[in-house]
Design a protein around this motif. Structure first.
Motif, PDB file in Angstrom:
ATOM      1  N   GLY A 179      23.421 -52.129  12.814  1.00 33.75           N
ATOM      2  CA  GLY A 179      22.165 -52.514  13.422  1.00 33.75           C
ATOM      3  C   GLY A 179      21.548 -51.434  14.287  1.00 33.75           C
ATOM      4  N   LEU A 180      21.821 -50.190  13.943  1.00 33.90           N
ATOM      5  CA  LEU A 180      21.324 -49.064  14.722  1.00 33.90           C
ATOM      6  C   LEU A 180      20.191 -48.367  13.977  1.00 33.90           C
ATOM      7  CD1 LEU A 180      24.778 -47.531  15.769  1.00 33.90           C
ATOM      8  CD2 LEU A 180      23.279 -48.986  17.161  1.00 33.90           C
ATOM      9  N   PRO A 181      19.194 -47.866  14.704  1.00 35.05           N
ATOM     10  CA  PRO A 181      18.120 -47.123  14.032  1.00 35.05           C
ATOM     11  C   PRO A 181      18.627 -45.774  13.529  1.00 35.05           C
ATOM     12  CG  PRO A 181      17.875 -46.976  16.414  1.00 35.05           C
ATOM     13  CD  PRO A 181      18.996 -47.943  16.168  1.00 35.05           C
ATOM     14  N   TYR A 182      18.063 -45.347  12.441  1.00 32.45           N
ATOM     15  CA  TYR A 182      18.418 -44.020  11.915  1.00 32.45           C
ATOM     16  C   TYR A 182      17.128 -43.271  11.645  1.00 32.45           C
ATOM     17  CZ  TYR A 182      20.571 -40.295   9.207  1.00 32.45           C
ATOM     18  OH  TYR A 182      20.995 -39.056   8.765  1.00 32.45           O
ATOM     19  N   GLU A 183      16.820 -42.343  12.520  1.00 32.65           N
ATOM     20  CA  GLU A 183      15.575 -41.588  12.416  1.00 32.65           C
ATOM     21  C   GLU A 183      15.891 -40.179  11.906  1.00 32.65           C
ATOM     22  OE1 GLU A 183      12.665 -42.814  12.831  1.00 32.65           O
ATOM     23  OE2 GLU A 183      13.221 -44.744  13.695  1.00 32.65           O
ATOM     24  N   ASP A 184      15.430 -39.889  10.702  1.00 34.06           N
ATOM     25  CA  ASP A 184      15.690 -38.561  10.141  1.00 34.06           C
ATOM     26  C   ASP A 184      14.406 -37.751   9.968  1.00 34.06           C
ATOM     27  OD1 ASP A 184      14.585 -40.054   8.122  1.00 34.06           O
ATOM     28  OD2 ASP A 184      15.963 -39.344   6.565  1.00 34.06           O
ATOM     29  N   THR A 185      13.298 -38.251  10.511  1.00 34.88           N
ATOM     30  CA  THR A 185      12.023 -37.543  10.355  1.00 34.88           C
ATOM     31  C   THR A 185      12.087 -36.159  10.990  1.00 34.88           C
ATOM     32  OG1 THR A 185      10.824 -39.635  10.349  1.00 34.88           O
ATOM     33  CG2 THR A 185       9.559 -37.639  10.777  1.00 34.88           C
ATOM     34  N   GLU A 186      12.628 -36.097  12.221  1.00 34.85           N
ATOM     35  CA  GLU A 186      12.693 -34.812  12.913  1.00 34.85           C
ATOM     36  C   GLU A 186      13.583 -33.824  12.168  1.00 34.85           C
ATOM     37  OE1 GLU A 186      13.829 -35.139  16.959  1.00 34.85           O
ATOM     38  OE2 GLU A 186      11.915 -35.942  17.615  1.00 34.85           O
ATOM     39  N   ILE A 187      14.684 -34.326  11.615  1.00 37.09           N
ATOM     40  CA  ILE A 187      15.578 -33.443  10.854  1.00 37.09           C
ATOM     41  C   ILE A 187      14.849 -32.898   9.631  1.00 37.09           C
ATOM     42  CG2 ILE A 187      17.642 -33.399   9.399  1.00 37.09           C
ATOM     43  CD1 ILE A 187      18.983 -35.245  11.407  1.00 37.09           C
TER      44      ILE A 187
END
Length: 235
Positions: free
Chosen positions: A180-188
């Motif tokens: 249930g954790l967000p995974y933000e890969d936009t910056e990567i």
């Protein structure tokens, strides 16, 4: 190089896979994984059934949690914190940056900390008979550095190593979703694009650059010691 067939169904882990196959690395000798303290009782049973007898934990001192299920008493656990987080001259540049989630930092790390990588290689070489699993939190970055060095030491090619590295990303996504954790890969993604390259190319090019034996020598392994991890892991 086999892909999904190398993943291991260890209940509680999302990103465990056998590294055997590339170069001269024997199946069953070496496993890379995410955090093992999340394993259930069935997970520990599966780990034992795969032949693992030694765990090398690469996490920092403040990361390990309480084991979800009892860790087998016969299992040897060695802690080798890989980051060297106290060395601010390095980490003030990389910590909390998008590059820290990519192989962009692998080469600078290997140049700065060959001693820490050599300590892991020594722990693998000195392990008792049986398989060795090394892990961090996600099983991607710190684990990726060690996999890169040991695979290269055992004769794996840059494309094989990059392909192995790429297997972790979907598993990391699944891990975040399950918890249930967000995974933000936009910056990567934007960071890698700004370098005019790809994650695969970063991993491949680092593997092509790396002299694994030279790195381990610089880290303190003597010539005679270099034969030990090869003998321990070889097919």
């Amino acid at each position: 190089m086999a892909t999904t067939s190398r993943f291991l169904a260890w209940d509680g882990c999302f990103n465990a896979r056998d590294l055997g196959g590339p170069g001269r690395l024997a199946p069953g000798a070496l496993v890379r994984a995410d955090r093992l303290d999340a394993l259930t009782g069935r997970g520990w049973t599966a780990l034992a059934g795969h032949g693992v007898r030694t765990v090398v934990d690469l996490r920092n001192d403040d990361e390990p949690g309480v084991d979800h299920a009892p860790r087998p008493a016969w299992l040897k656990t060695v802690r080798v914190p890989l980051d060297g987080i106290e060395h601010r001259d390095f980490w003030d540049t990389w910590w909390d940056t998008p590059g820290f989630g990519t192989p962009a930092y692998f080469r600078p790390f290997l140049e700065r900390f060959p001693d820490r990588v050599a300590a892991v290689a020594r722990a693998v070489a000195e392990a008792p008979p049986g398989g060795v699993v090394f892990h961090c939190g996600l099983g991607r970055d710190r684990t990726g550095i060690i996999a890169l060095v040991l695979l290269r030491l055992m004769g794996a090619g840059p494309e094989e190593i990059a392909a192995d590295h790429g297997l972790s990303e979907p598993r990391v996504r699944a891990m975040h979703a399950a918890r249930g954790l967000p995974y933000e890969d936009t910056e990567i993604g934007e960071y890698v694009a700004s370098l005019g390259t790809t994650v695969h190319a970063l991993a491949r090019d680092t593997a092509a650059w790396l002299d694994a034996e030279g790195c381990l020598r610089e880290g303190g392994l003597r010539t005679g010691e270099l034969a030990r991890p090869r003998g321990r892991l070889g097919a």
